[in-house]
Design a protein around this motif. Sequence first.
Motif, PDB file in Angstrom:
ATOM      1  N   TYR A  17      -4.358   4.041   3.369  1.00 51.49           N
ATOM      2  CA  TYR A  17      -5.430   4.271   2.404  1.00 51.49           C
ATOM      3  C   TYR A  17      -4.879   4.347   0.988  1.00 51.49           C
ATOM      4  O   TYR A  17      -3.748   4.782   0.771  1.00 51.49           O
ATOM      5  CB  TYR A  17      -6.174   5.564   2.735  1.00 51.49           C
ATOM      6  N   SER A  18      -5.687   3.952   0.038  1.00 53.27           N
ATOM      7  CA  SER A  18      -5.246   3.933  -1.353  1.00 53.27           C
ATOM      8  C   SER A  18      -5.538   5.253  -2.053  1.00 53.27           C
ATOM      9  O   SER A  18      -6.710   5.631  -2.219  1.00 53.27           O
ATOM     10  CB  SER A  18      -5.936   2.787  -2.100  1.00 53.27           C
ATOM     11  N   TYR A  19      -4.487   5.929  -2.487  1.00 53.86           N
ATOM     12  CA  TYR A  19      -4.653   7.193  -3.199  1.00 53.86           C
ATOM     13  C   TYR A  19      -5.311   6.987  -4.570  1.00 53.86           C
ATOM     14  O   TYR A  19      -5.979   7.874  -5.080  1.00 53.86           O
ATOM     15  CB  TYR A  19      -3.302   7.870  -3.392  1.00 53.86           C
ATOM     16  N   SER A  20      -5.136   5.829  -5.147  1.00 53.96           N
ATOM     17  CA  SER A  20      -5.660   5.594  -6.489  1.00 53.96           C
ATOM     18  C   SER A  20      -7.181   5.559  -6.518  1.00 53.96           C
ATOM     19  O   SER A  20      -7.793   5.679  -7.580  1.00 53.96           O
ATOM     20  CB  SER A  20      -5.111   4.280  -7.042  1.00 53.96           C
ATOM     21  N   ASN A  70       1.027   4.001  -3.031  1.00 51.73           N
ATOM     22  CA  ASN A  70       0.672   5.401  -2.771  1.00 51.73           C
ATOM     23  C   ASN A  70       1.804   6.344  -3.149  1.00 51.73           C
ATOM     24  O   ASN A  70       1.577   7.405  -3.733  1.00 51.73           O
ATOM     25  CB  ASN A  70       0.311   5.586  -1.299  1.00 51.73           C
ATOM     26  N   CYS A  73      -1.997   8.314   5.914  1.00 52.19           N
ATOM     27  CA  CYS A  73      -2.631   8.126   4.604  1.00 52.19           C
ATOM     28  C   CYS A  73      -1.725   7.357   3.655  1.00 52.19           C
ATOM     29  O   CYS A  73      -2.195   6.563   2.837  1.00 52.19           O
ATOM     30  CB  CYS A  73      -3.010   9.472   4.001  1.00 52.19           C
ATOM     31  N   LEU A  74      -0.435   7.573   3.762  1.00 50.98           N
ATOM     32  CA  LEU A  74       0.516   6.838   2.927  1.00 50.98           C
ATOM     33  C   LEU A  74       0.490   5.348   3.243  1.00 50.98           C
ATOM     34  O   LEU A  74       0.679   4.506   2.371  1.00 50.98           O
ATOM     35  CB  LEU A  74       1.937   7.366   3.137  1.00 50.98           C
ATOM     36  N   MET A  81       0.835  -1.202   0.000  1.00 51.92           N
ATOM     37  CA  MET A  81       0.000   0.000   0.000  1.00 51.92           C
ATOM     38  C   MET A  81       0.871   1.253   0.000  1.00 51.92           C
ATOM     39  O   MET A  81       0.622   2.202  -0.757  1.00 51.92           O
ATOM     40  CB  MET A  81      -0.918   0.017   1.218  1.00 51.92           C
ATOM     41  N   TYR A  89      -9.059   7.744  -4.960  1.00 57.58           N
ATOM     42  CA  TYR A  89      -9.553   9.113  -4.777  1.00 57.58           C
ATOM     43  C   TYR A  89     -10.457   9.517  -5.934  1.00 57.58           C
ATOM     44  O   TYR A  89     -10.115   9.321  -7.101  1.00 57.58           O
ATOM     45  CB  TYR A  89      -8.357  10.066  -4.763  1.00 57.58           C
ATOM     46  N   TYR A 101       1.923   6.596  -6.851  1.00 54.67           N
ATOM     47  CA  TYR A 101       0.805   7.384  -7.369  1.00 54.67           C
ATOM     48  C   TYR A 101       1.050   8.878  -7.179  1.00 54.67           C
ATOM     49  O   TYR A 101       0.909   9.665  -8.123  1.00 54.67           O
ATOM     50  CB  TYR A 101      -0.490   6.971  -6.666  1.00 54.67           C
ATOM     51  N   VAL A 102       1.427   9.270  -5.963  1.00 49.84           N
ATOM     52  CA  VAL A 102       1.648  10.690  -5.672  1.00 49.84           C
ATOM     53  C   VAL A 102       2.841  11.212  -6.472  1.00 49.84           C
ATOM     54  O   VAL A 102       2.817  12.332  -6.998  1.00 49.84           O
ATOM     55  CB  VAL A 102       1.876  10.906  -4.164  1.00 49.84           C
TER      56      VAL A 102
END
Length: 226
Positions: free
Chosen positions: A70-73, A11, A66-67, A7, A75, A14-15
């Motif tokens: 949770y999955s940023y993808s 993340n 959050c890093l 995860m 969002y 992604y960021v």
Amino acid sequence: MKYTNSMFLANVDYVRKQKGEKVGELEKAVEVSTGYFARLSKNPETMPGAEVLIKIALHYGVPIDCLLLYSYSTYTEEEKILSDYIEKIISWTMNGWIKWEKTDRVMAMRQPEINSLFPHRMPVYQNGMTYMCELKDGSKTKITPISSGGGGEIVWWGYELTVYDSSTQKWLPICATDLVSDMMQMRLKNLYMTVGLKESQFSVDGDTKDFITRFLAQENKGENND
């Protein structure tokens, strides 16, 4: 429960791509050796160290939890906009560019009930210190701690974030804990905690600081002469 770094790596990737940054540029920015993230990906049970997490979070302006959690993808476009707004407010707060003021403090579940701008499924009540700040464009942002419950028990607690649009002279809803994803809930909590911590920090004005400095210098001089 066994955690893996999948995860976290997803993340970060992604960021990083959202920021238009290459892996090597990130590794240099957070002061890790070349190939650091590739080595992590080959060892799923190896988690990044606290120092690396802090540096990445500061570099991208995102919360550590959050890093990791949770999955940023996942969002949505709306959540990205809200997240960017909250992170900008947090950054300005941490740098001392905006000043928050206490508006009122209520420590009760039943009184007063808030005439909320949000479509809550249950009545909500202010339950703690509300903070408000004014931004450069004349708009205002307010974060209010709230709770809701039935039968005398709190079912959930969280926050409402609203903004005053100076051009229309209206308060507008931004987001509320019970109406957003887990990641956005964490963002709201981080904002409130940041504001509370910054607002509670003690400071002295310039004249007072000058007096204390002169006083200590004189005392130190006297002690050295003795």
